[in-house]
Design a protein around this motif. Structure first.
Motif, PDB file in Angstrom:
ATOM      1  N   GLY A 199       0.799  -1.229   0.000  1.00  0.00           N
ATOM      2  CA  GLY A 199       0.000   0.000   0.000  1.00  0.00           C
ATOM      3  C   GLY A 199       0.827   1.272   0.000  1.00  0.00           C
ATOM      4  N   ARG A 200       2.064   1.188  -0.454  1.00  0.00           N
ATOM      5  CA  ARG A 200       2.923   2.373  -0.476  1.00  0.00           C
ATOM      6  C   ARG A 200       2.359   3.477  -1.361  1.00  0.00           C
ATOM      7  N   ALA A 201       1.735   3.095  -2.459  1.00  0.00           N
ATOM      8  CA  ALA A 201       1.180   4.104  -3.361  1.00  0.00           C
ATOM      9  C   ALA A 201       0.075   4.885  -2.660  1.00  0.00           C
ATOM     10  N   ASP A 202      -0.773   4.182  -1.906  1.00  0.00           N
ATOM     11  CA  ASP A 202      -1.840   4.875  -1.169  1.00  0.00           C
ATOM     12  C   ASP A 202      -1.265   5.809  -0.112  1.00  0.00           C
ATOM     13  N   ARG A 203      -0.241   5.342   0.592  1.00  0.00           N
ATOM     14  CA  ARG A 203       0.378   6.191   1.617  1.00  0.00           C
ATOM     15  C   ARG A 203       1.036   7.415   0.986  1.00  0.00           C
ATOM     16  N   LEU A 204       1.674   7.222  -0.158  1.00  0.00           N
ATOM     17  CA  LEU A 204       2.293   8.344  -0.859  1.00  0.00           C
ATOM     18  C   LEU A 204       1.237   9.354  -1.313  1.00  0.00           C
ATOM     19  N   LEU A 205       0.130   8.851  -1.855  1.00  0.00           N
ATOM     20  CA  LEU A 205      -0.949   9.740  -2.282  1.00  0.00           C
ATOM     21  C   LEU A 205      -1.551  10.471  -1.086  1.00  0.00           C
ATOM     22  N   ASP A 206      -1.763   9.771   0.030  1.00  0.00           N
ATOM     23  CA  ASP A 206      -2.309  10.407   1.225  1.00  0.00           C
ATOM     24  C   ASP A 206      -1.379  11.505   1.745  1.00  0.00           C
ATOM     25  N   LEU A 207      -0.078  11.224   1.731  1.00  0.00           N
ATOM     26  CA  LEU A 207       0.893  12.222   2.173  1.00  0.00           C
ATOM     27  C   LEU A 207       0.874  13.437   1.250  1.00  0.00           C
ATOM     28  N   ALA A 208       0.833  13.208  -0.056  1.00  0.00           N
ATOM     29  CA  ALA A 208       0.786  14.316  -1.020  1.00  0.00           C
ATOM     30  C   ALA A 208      -0.483  15.146  -0.832  1.00  0.00           C
ATOM     31  N   LEU A 209      -1.620  14.482  -0.634  1.00  0.00           N
ATOM     32  CA  LEU A 209      -2.873  15.206  -0.424  1.00  0.00           C
ATOM     33  C   LEU A 209      -2.837  16.009   0.872  1.00  0.00           C
ATOM     34  N   ALA A 210      -2.253  15.444   1.921  1.00  0.00           N
ATOM     35  CA  ALA A 210      -2.150  16.169   3.192  1.00  0.00           C
ATOM     36  C   ALA A 210      -1.311  17.429   3.019  1.00  0.00           C
ATOM     37  N   ARG A 211      -0.212  17.319   2.299  1.00  0.00           N
ATOM     38  CA  ARG A 211       0.645  18.495   2.075  1.00  0.00           C
ATOM     39  C   ARG A 211      -0.073  19.540   1.214  1.00  0.00           C
ATOM     40  N   LEU A 212      -0.819  19.081   0.221  1.00  0.00           N
ATOM     41  CA  LEU A 212      -1.565  20.013  -0.622  1.00  0.00           C
ATOM     42  C   LEU A 212      -2.663  20.712   0.171  1.00  0.00           C
ATOM     43  N   LYS A 213      -3.302  19.989   1.095  1.00  0.00           N
ATOM     44  CA  LYS A 213      -4.318  20.608   1.958  1.00  0.00           C
ATOM     45  C   LYS A 213      -3.696  21.646   2.872  1.00  0.00           C
ATOM     46  N   GLU A 214      -2.525  21.326   3.438  1.00  0.00           N
ATOM     47  CA  GLU A 214      -1.829  22.285   4.303  1.00  0.00           C
ATOM     48  C   GLU A 214      -1.486  23.564   3.554  1.00  0.00           C
ATOM     49  N   ALA A 215      -1.125  23.414   2.298  1.00  0.00           N
ATOM     50  CA  ALA A 215      -0.768  24.570   1.478  1.00  0.00           C
ATOM     51  C   ALA A 215      -1.988  25.315   0.952  1.00  0.00           C
ATOM     52  N   GLY A 216      -3.193  24.757   1.188  1.00  0.00           N
ATOM     53  CA  GLY A 216      -4.412  25.405   0.712  1.00  0.00           C
ATOM     54  C   GLY A 216      -4.699  25.195  -0.756  1.00  0.00           C
ATOM     55  N   LEU A 217      -4.043  24.223  -1.359  1.00  0.00           N
ATOM     56  CA  LEU A 217      -4.241  23.974  -2.785  1.00  0.00           C
ATOM     57  C   LEU A 217      -5.362  22.992  -3.061  1.00  0.00           C
ATOM     58  N   VAL A 218      -5.743  22.212  -2.068  1.00  0.00           N
ATOM     59  CA  VAL A 218      -6.818  21.236  -2.199  1.00  0.00           C
ATOM     60  C   VAL A 218      -7.728  21.388  -0.989  1.00  0.00           C
ATOM     61  N   GLN A 219      -9.028  21.363  -1.236  1.00  0.00           N
ATOM     62  CA  GLN A 219      -9.990  21.468  -0.146  1.00  0.00           C
ATOM     63  C   GLN A 219     -10.797  20.188  -0.069  1.00  0.00           C
ATOM     64  N   GLU A 220     -11.246  19.866   1.144  1.00  0.00           N
ATOM     65  CA  GLU A 220     -12.051  18.662   1.310  1.00  0.00           C
ATOM     66  C   GLU A 220     -13.480  18.899   0.845  1.00  0.00           C
ATOM     67  N   ARG A 221     -14.072  17.844   0.307  1.00  0.00           N
ATOM     68  CA  ARG A 221     -15.475  17.817  -0.076  1.00  0.00           C
ATOM     69  C   ARG A 221     -15.873  18.932  -1.039  1.00  0.00           C
ATOM     70  N   THR A 222     -14.978  19.261  -1.941  1.00  0.00           N
ATOM     71  CA  THR A 222     -15.299  20.213  -3.004  1.00  0.00           C
ATOM     72  C   THR A 222     -14.874  19.603  -4.331  1.00  0.00           C
ATOM     73  N   THR A 223     -15.343  20.186  -5.399  1.00  0.00           N
ATOM     74  CA  THR A 223     -14.957  19.731  -6.726  1.00  0.00           C
ATOM     75  C   THR A 223     -13.568  20.261  -7.041  1.00  0.00           C
ATOM     76  N   GLN A 224     -12.672  19.370  -7.405  1.00  0.00           N
ATOM     77  CA  GLN A 224     -11.315  19.763  -7.751  1.00  0.00           C
ATOM     78  C   GLN A 224     -11.189  19.791  -9.269  1.00  0.00           C
ATOM     79  N   ARG A 225     -10.540  20.789  -9.771  1.00  0.00           N
ATOM     80  CA  ARG A 225     -10.335  20.899 -11.211  1.00  0.00           C
ATOM     81  C   ARG A 225      -9.077  20.136 -11.600  1.00  0.00           C
ATOM     82  N   THR A 226      -9.170  19.420 -12.695  1.00  0.00           N
ATOM     83  CA  THR A 226      -8.006  18.680 -13.158  1.00  0.00           C
ATOM     84  C   THR A 226      -7.555  19.131 -14.544  1.00  0.00           C
ATOM     85  N   ASP A 227      -8.216  20.137 -15.084  1.00  0.00           N
ATOM     86  CA  ASP A 227      -7.796  20.638 -16.385  1.00  0.00           C
ATOM     87  C   ASP A 227      -7.271  22.060 -16.227  1.00  0.00           C
TER      88      ASP A 227
END
Length: 121
Positions: free
Chosen positions: A32-60
């Motif tokens: 499950g290293r890939a999941d842990r890596l993704l979770d860590l990346a998402l946590a860092r992005l949330k800390e930086a304010g680049l990703v918000q929980e329970r909202t629509t994220q743009r990918t384009d």
């Protein structure tokens, strides 16, 4: 070639052997290293304010292009105002006596810098 540029590699550099990337992929898939890596990346992005929980994220990049287009238009408008004020200052300086203060030169004295090929507004 883009990869070599991004990695600051020489053009004649042979790059990575395909087995290195395959080994990395296999190690990432273990335990499950890939999941842990993704979770860590998402946590860092949330800390930086680049990703918000329970909202629509743009990918384009559509929203980025729209903002760039608006900024380009704003720069063009700003440059037009600056050029007009410079022309008035050169031909009829008394018209600007009431408008010009200490900050005028800082705000309108320098031309707005656009790239060599600015996008068409």
């Amino acid at each position: 070639m883009d990869f070599k540029y991004a990695m600051a590699m020489e053009l004649d550099d042979p790059g990575f052997h395909h087995s290195v990337l395959a080994d990395f992929r296999d190690r990432l898939a273990e335990d499950g290293r890939a999941d842990r890596l993704l979770d860590l990346a998402l946590a860092r992005l949330k800390e930086a304010g680049l990703v918000q929980e329970r909202t629509t994220q743009r990918t384009d990049s559509t929203h980025v292009l729209a903002v760039v287009r608006d900024l380009t238009r704003l720069k063009l408008i700003t440059e037009a105002v600056r050029a007009a004020l410079q022309e008035v200052a050169g031909t009829s300086p008394r018209l600007l006596d009431e408008l010009v203060d200490e900050g005028w030169g800082c705000r309108w004295g320098q031309p707005v810098r656009l790239g060599k090929t600015p996008p068409r507004p």
